[in-house]
Motif scaffolding. Structure first.
Motif, PDB file in Angstrom:
ATOM      1  N   LEU A 354      17.489 -85.465  -8.833  1.00  0.00           N
ATOM      2  CA  LEU A 354      18.671 -85.004  -9.280  1.00  0.00           C
ATOM      3  C   LEU A 354      18.564 -83.740 -10.015  1.00  0.00           C
ATOM      4  CD1 LEU A 354      21.943 -85.577  -8.729  1.00  0.00           C
ATOM      5  CD2 LEU A 354      21.632 -87.069 -10.963  1.00  0.00           C
ATOM      6  N   PRO A 355      17.693 -83.976 -11.200  1.00  0.00           N
ATOM      7  CA  PRO A 355      17.592 -82.565 -12.121  1.00  0.00           C
ATOM      8  C   PRO A 355      16.734 -81.485 -11.223  1.00  0.00           C
ATOM      9  CG  PRO A 355      16.275 -84.594 -12.791  1.00  0.00           C
ATOM     10  CD  PRO A 355      17.242 -85.063 -11.697  1.00  0.00           C
ATOM     11  N   ALA A 356      15.973 -82.043 -10.168  1.00  0.00           N
ATOM     12  CA  ALA A 356      15.410 -80.978  -9.278  1.00  0.00           C
ATOM     13  C   ALA A 356      16.420 -80.209  -8.443  1.00  0.00           C
ATOM     14  CB  ALA A 356      14.217 -81.384  -8.392  1.00  0.00           C
ATOM     15  N   LYS A 357      17.572 -80.897  -7.918  1.00  0.00           N
ATOM     16  CA  LYS A 357      18.403 -80.435  -7.002  1.00  0.00           C
ATOM     17  C   LYS A 357      19.319 -79.451  -7.935  1.00  0.00           C
ATOM     18  CE  LYS A 357      19.289 -83.808  -3.806  1.00  0.00           C
ATOM     19  NZ  LYS A 357      19.865 -84.997  -3.645  1.00  0.00           N
ATOM     20  N   PHE A 358      19.623 -79.745  -9.211  1.00  0.00           N
ATOM     21  CA  PHE A 358      20.296 -78.778 -10.105  1.00  0.00           C
ATOM     22  C   PHE A 358      19.322 -77.500 -10.607  1.00  0.00           C
ATOM     23  CE2 PHE A 358      24.583 -80.306 -11.833  1.00  0.00           C
ATOM     24  CZ  PHE A 358      24.562 -81.379 -10.760  1.00  0.00           C
ATOM     25  N   ALA A 359      18.103 -77.792 -10.638  1.00  0.00           N
ATOM     26  CA  ALA A 359      17.351 -76.642 -10.924  1.00  0.00           C
ATOM     27  C   ALA A 359      17.111 -75.712  -9.794  1.00  0.00           C
ATOM     28  CB  ALA A 359      16.005 -77.165 -11.337  1.00  0.00           C
ATOM     29  N   PHE A 360      17.124 -76.241  -8.540  1.00  0.00           N
ATOM     30  CA  PHE A 360      16.921 -75.363  -7.535  1.00  0.00           C
ATOM     31  C   PHE A 360      18.119 -74.426  -7.484  1.00  0.00           C
ATOM     32  CE2 PHE A 360      13.349 -78.138  -5.869  1.00  0.00           C
ATOM     33  CZ  PHE A 360      12.451 -77.060  -6.025  1.00  0.00           C
ATOM     34  N   GLY A 361      19.302 -75.111  -7.373  1.00  0.00           N
ATOM     35  CA  GLY A 361      20.470 -74.660  -7.329  1.00  0.00           C
ATOM     36  C   GLY A 361      20.699 -73.666  -8.304  1.00  0.00           C
ATOM     37  N   LEU A 362      20.322 -73.716  -9.579  1.00  0.00           N
ATOM     38  CA  LEU A 362      20.602 -72.567 -10.607  1.00  0.00           C
ATOM     39  C   LEU A 362      19.627 -71.440  -9.850  1.00  0.00           C
ATOM     40  CD1 LEU A 362      20.547 -74.239 -13.818  1.00  0.00           C
ATOM     41  CD2 LEU A 362      22.284 -72.735 -13.128  1.00  0.00           C
ATOM     42  N   ILE A 363      18.301 -71.988  -9.361  1.00  0.00           N
ATOM     43  CA  ILE A 363      17.385 -70.513  -9.077  1.00  0.00           C
ATOM     44  C   ILE A 363      17.995 -70.045  -7.883  1.00  0.00           C
ATOM     45  CG2 ILE A 363      15.335 -70.204  -8.300  1.00  0.00           C
ATOM     46  CD1 ILE A 363      14.266 -72.602  -9.724  1.00  0.00           C
ATOM     47  N   LEU A 364      18.724 -70.886  -7.034  1.00  0.00           N
ATOM     48  CA  LEU A 364      19.326 -70.205  -5.934  1.00  0.00           C
ATOM     49  C   LEU A 364      20.247 -68.957  -6.150  1.00  0.00           C
ATOM     50  CD1 LEU A 364      19.327 -72.782  -3.318  1.00  0.00           C
ATOM     51  CD2 LEU A 364      18.092 -70.568  -3.116  1.00  0.00           C
ATOM     52  N   LEU A 365      21.204 -69.585  -7.145  1.00  0.00           N
ATOM     53  CA  LEU A 365      22.293 -68.705  -7.824  1.00  0.00           C
ATOM     54  C   LEU A 365      21.613 -67.350  -8.386  1.00  0.00           C
ATOM     55  CD1 LEU A 365      25.306 -68.928  -8.957  1.00  0.00           C
ATOM     56  CD2 LEU A 365      24.337 -69.218 -10.959  1.00  0.00           C
ATOM     57  N   ALA A 366      20.497 -67.523  -9.123  1.00  0.00           N
ATOM     58  CA  ALA A 366      19.857 -66.521  -9.738  1.00  0.00           C
ATOM     59  C   ALA A 366      19.212 -65.479  -8.445  1.00  0.00           C
ATOM     60  CB  ALA A 366      18.779 -66.772 -10.596  1.00  0.00           C
ATOM     61  N   VAL A 367      18.944 -65.880  -7.570  1.00  0.00           N
ATOM     62  CA  VAL A 367      18.285 -65.064  -6.336  1.00  0.00           C
ATOM     63  C   VAL A 367      19.665 -64.139  -6.089  1.00  0.00           C
ATOM     64  CG1 VAL A 367      17.159 -64.885  -3.987  1.00  0.00           C
ATOM     65  CG2 VAL A 367      16.426 -66.520  -5.894  1.00  0.00           C
ATOM     66  N   GLY A 368      20.575 -64.986  -5.684  1.00  0.00           N
ATOM     67  CA  GLY A 368      21.890 -64.306  -5.401  1.00  0.00           C
ATOM     68  C   GLY A 368      22.124 -63.224  -6.365  1.00  0.00           C
ATOM     69  N   PHE A 369      22.053 -63.282  -7.593  1.00  0.00           N
ATOM     70  CA  PHE A 369      22.637 -62.217  -8.397  1.00  0.00           C
ATOM     71  C   PHE A 369      21.477 -61.127  -8.554  1.00  0.00           C
ATOM     72  CE2 PHE A 369      25.920 -65.043 -10.282  1.00  0.00           C
ATOM     73  CZ  PHE A 369      26.813 -64.090 -10.344  1.00  0.00           C
ATOM     74  N   LEU A 370      20.245 -61.439  -8.067  1.00  0.00           N
ATOM     75  CA  LEU A 370      19.120 -60.498  -8.211  1.00  0.00           C
ATOM     76  C   LEU A 370      19.691 -59.675  -7.008  1.00  0.00           C
ATOM     77  CD1 LEU A 370      16.552 -59.261  -9.024  1.00  0.00           C
ATOM     78  CD2 LEU A 370      15.452 -60.806  -7.352  1.00  0.00           C
ATOM     79  N   LEU A 472      14.517 -76.448 -16.337  1.00  0.00           N
ATOM     80  CA  LEU A 472      14.913 -77.608 -15.737  1.00  0.00           C
ATOM     81  C   LEU A 472      14.067 -78.288 -14.839  1.00  0.00           C
ATOM     82  CD1 LEU A 472      17.623 -79.468 -16.307  1.00  0.00           C
ATOM     83  CD2 LEU A 472      18.627 -78.279 -14.188  1.00  0.00           C
ATOM     84  N   LEU A 473      13.281 -77.255 -13.819  1.00  0.00           N
ATOM     85  CA  LEU A 473      12.622 -77.700 -12.976  1.00  0.00           C
ATOM     86  C   LEU A 473      11.254 -78.367 -13.647  1.00  0.00           C
ATOM     87  CD1 LEU A 473      12.198 -77.699 -10.149  1.00  0.00           C
ATOM     88  CD2 LEU A 473      11.076 -75.647 -10.138  1.00  0.00           C
ATOM     89  N   LEU A 474      10.755 -77.644 -14.880  1.00  0.00           N
ATOM     90  CA  LEU A 474       9.639 -78.188 -15.458  1.00  0.00           C
ATOM     91  C   LEU A 474      10.086 -79.586 -16.222  1.00  0.00           C
ATOM     92  CD1 LEU A 474       8.405 -75.017 -17.146  1.00  0.00           C
ATOM     93  CD2 LEU A 474       7.384 -76.088 -15.521  1.00  0.00           C
ATOM     94  N   CYS A 475      11.480 -79.608 -16.581  1.00  0.00           N
ATOM     95  CA  CYS A 475      11.609 -81.003 -17.324  1.00  0.00           C
ATOM     96  C   CYS A 475      12.106 -81.979 -16.431  1.00  0.00           C
ATOM     97  CB  CYS A 475      12.667 -80.725 -18.248  1.00  0.00           C
ATOM     98  SG  CYS A 475      12.375 -79.480 -19.357  1.00  0.00           S
ATOM     99  N   ALA A 476      12.130 -81.787 -15.045  1.00  0.00           N
ATOM    100  CA  ALA A 476      12.761 -82.385 -13.956  1.00  0.00           C
ATOM    101  C   ALA A 476      12.078 -83.920 -13.989  1.00  0.00           C
ATOM    102  CB  ALA A 476      12.569 -82.130 -12.523  1.00  0.00           C
ATOM    103  N   LYS A 477      10.745 -84.012 -14.402  1.00  0.00           N
ATOM    104  CA  LYS A 477      10.168 -85.284 -14.231  1.00  0.00           C
ATOM    105  C   LYS A 477      10.565 -86.235 -15.336  1.00  0.00           C
ATOM    106  CE  LYS A 477       6.021 -87.126 -12.211  1.00  0.00           C
ATOM    107  NZ  LYS A 477       4.877 -87.033 -11.917  1.00  0.00           N
ATOM    108  N   PRO A 478      10.508 -85.474 -16.644  1.00  0.00           N
ATOM    109  CA  PRO A 478      10.955 -86.629 -17.862  1.00  0.00           C
ATOM    110  C   PRO A 478      12.494 -86.637 -17.506  1.00  0.00           C
ATOM    111  CG  PRO A 478      10.129 -84.586 -18.632  1.00  0.00           C
ATOM    112  CD  PRO A 478       9.678 -84.697 -16.982  1.00  0.00           C
ATOM    113  N   ILE A 479      13.169 -86.100 -16.800  1.00  0.00           N
ATOM    114  CA  ILE A 479      14.539 -86.568 -17.121  1.00  0.00           C
ATOM    115  C   ILE A 479      14.820 -87.412 -15.926  1.00  0.00           C
ATOM    116  CG2 ILE A 479      16.905 -85.652 -16.379  1.00  0.00           C
ATOM    117  CD1 ILE A 479      15.955 -82.654 -17.189  1.00  0.00           C
TER     118      ILE A 479
END
Ligand code: GLN
Length: 487
Positions: A354-370, A472-479
């Motif tokens: 779940l945290p990895a999905k949210f992390a990728f979601g934010l990264i894709l959002l960022a790419v869109g803004f780029l 969030l991606l870095l913390c995905a495992k502990p989360i």
């Protein structure tokens, strides 16, 4: 009796009601900012872009915030079916009020839609769930079909309302949204019996019905007085300050809520860890919507001011609001692909947390803004750019949405302690509300008089959303470890 993969008939009642409601919501929303910033000689309100974006933020945040009392009223007093009906009527009144070409009726209409959507939106989703008391895969499939209804409406709405609103008369566009909601009501009225007992009665009928109605009456009268004074000009409201104040208040509400649950919620060790995950995802979700929902604000203005809208060979100029249909189209096109992708990954033994999905979601959002940052930088030097920039931006945003949105609600139901599910869902809506508000406030800062602010502002969203996504991606495992036992 329904067996196998067949869906209850009631699903189609809800599918079409929500389709019409979202058609009216997104149809009107496509016009909202453009109408406010259009000069008076073009029929608009001539409001400064910063103020218009703040009003957009307040309105869209209000729509999701009112889901809290809307859910409460259905649960205790009306039952979900009646709440949807009453909500639909209020939304219709709101759109037709906006069709009257006066400044006052514009703002009054927005208030009606906020209240009506608060009654309709959370309760229609709850009704979908109630059609499948057994839960499981069939319910998930039901929600997927329902999400298609949402986006079918979100696709058609801007096409119709923008064509009428931008090209003929803004108020025809608002009226068209009203007609859509009327059709939704008629359809709901005719096929309501398919819902059977689902949501016919309140889920936890109040023991204090009289007192509850008095409270609602009191709040409504107080609200009507404030709106009346504001419309009469006695109460002067500064939308930019109000939006910023509201953002602090909503953030504080969320912080206090989580602090309260941790302190007094009598949580077990496992529950503490799971609620902590909800709190982390709350932040990620608010941030995601703060970027994504700029579709109706800064990105809508980008479409209007920096995108080539003319098709010379046909001698036509497209309405800017038509781009608002693009995300919905991508959702319809890619939701099945993404869903199939999860199945394939699962088969190979890969499960994305779940945290990895949210992390990728934010990264894709960022790419869109780029993408749109580069597009707007170009536009500043060369003049309006091709629509591909905006379309590509929405493509990345929707891929992000498909990682964040469908799993968000279901994860809350799984992570929250059973006795707190209802309120946690309410808090989850707070994240959407906050995101929408920030989308308005931020859009106000990047658009407006200073054109050079747009690429810089979009780049900031890129860095921020991308940075938080990577973290969030870095913390995905502990989360994930905190979630123990919940997939
Ligand atoms: N597009 C979806 C809807 O309209 C989700 C929007 C949101 O949660 N911000 O229901």
């Amino acid at each position: 009796m329904n067996t196998g993969t067949q869906h209850p008939r009631g699903l189609y009642t809800l599918f079409f009601t929500e389709m019409w409601e979202r058609l009216s919501y997104y149809g009107m929303r496509a016009l909202l900012v453009l109408f406010m910033v259009a000069p008076a000689e073009k029929g608009g309100l001539g409001i400064d872009e910063k103020v218009a974006a703040a009003i957009y933020g307040l309105y869209t945040a209000g729509v999701y915030l009112s889901a809290l009392p809307g859910g409460w009223i259905a649960d205790r007093l009306l039952g979900a079916q009646r709440a949807v009906w009453v909500g639909g009527i209020l939304i219709t009144i709101g759109h037709f009020t906006m069709a009257v070409p006066l400044r006052e009726t514009f703002f009054l209409g927005l208030v009606f839609i906020v209240v009506g959507t608060g009654l309709l939106k959370p309760n229609i989703s709850a009704l979908v769930g109630q059609l499948y008391p057994e839960g499981g895969a069939r319910r998930d499939a039901g929600f997927t079909i329902f999400y298609m209804g949402i986006n079918l409406g979100a696709f058609v709405g801007p096409l119709v309302c923008s064509a009428l609103g931008e090209k003929v008369n803004w108020h025809y566009g608002f009226a068209a949204a009203g007609v859509g909601m009327v059709l939704g009501l008629v359809q709901f009225g005719i096929t309501r019996s398919y819902l059977g007992e689902a949501g016919r009665e309140p889920a936890h009928r109040s023991d204090t019905v009289g007192r509850d109605w008095m409270l609602i009456g009191g709040v409504s009268v107080a609200g009507a007085v404030v709106v009346g004074l504001a419309l009469a000009g006695v109460l002067v409201i500064n939308p930019v300050l109000l939006a910023k104040g509201a953002a602090y208040v909503i953030t504080m509400l969320a912080v206090l809520y989580f602090a309260w649950v941790f302190q007094f919620g009598k949580l077990t060790g496992v529950e503490i860890r799971r609620v902590a995950v909800i709190a982390i995802l709350f932040v990620a979700s608010a941030l995601f919507w703060a970027g994504y929902e700029q579709a109706g604000s800064s990105l809508n203005l980008f479409a209007k001011e920096y995108t080539v809208l003319a098709i010379q060979s046909l001698n036509v100029e497209l309405p800017a609001g038509w781009f608002q249909s693009v995300p919905a189209f991508f959702v319809i096109a890619f939701a099945p692909v993404v869903a199939h992708g999860w199945v394939l990954l699962n088969r190979r033994g890969v499960s994305v947390s779940l945290p990895a999905k949210f992390a990728f979601g934010l990264i894709l959002l960022a790419v869109g803004f780029l993408v749109v940052a580069i597009g707007s930088k170009r536009a500043l030097t060369t003049g309006p750019v091709l629509p591909t920039w905006l379309v590509a931006t929405y493509f990345f945003h929707v891929l992000g949405e498909l990682l964040v949105s469908p799993v968000g609600l279901s994860s809350v139901t799984k992570l929250a302690p059973q006795r707190l599910v209802g309120q946690m869902m309410g808090v989850w809506f707070l994240a959407t509300s906050l995101g929408n508000l920030l989308a308005g406030i931020y859009a106000g800062d990047v658009s407006g008089a200073n054109a050079a602010a747009m690429p810089v502002g979009f780049m900031q969203v890129f860095y921020f959303a991308g940075g938080v996504g990577l973290l969030l991606l870095l913390c995905a495992k502990p989360i994930r470890n905190l979630m123990k036992g919940v997939e």
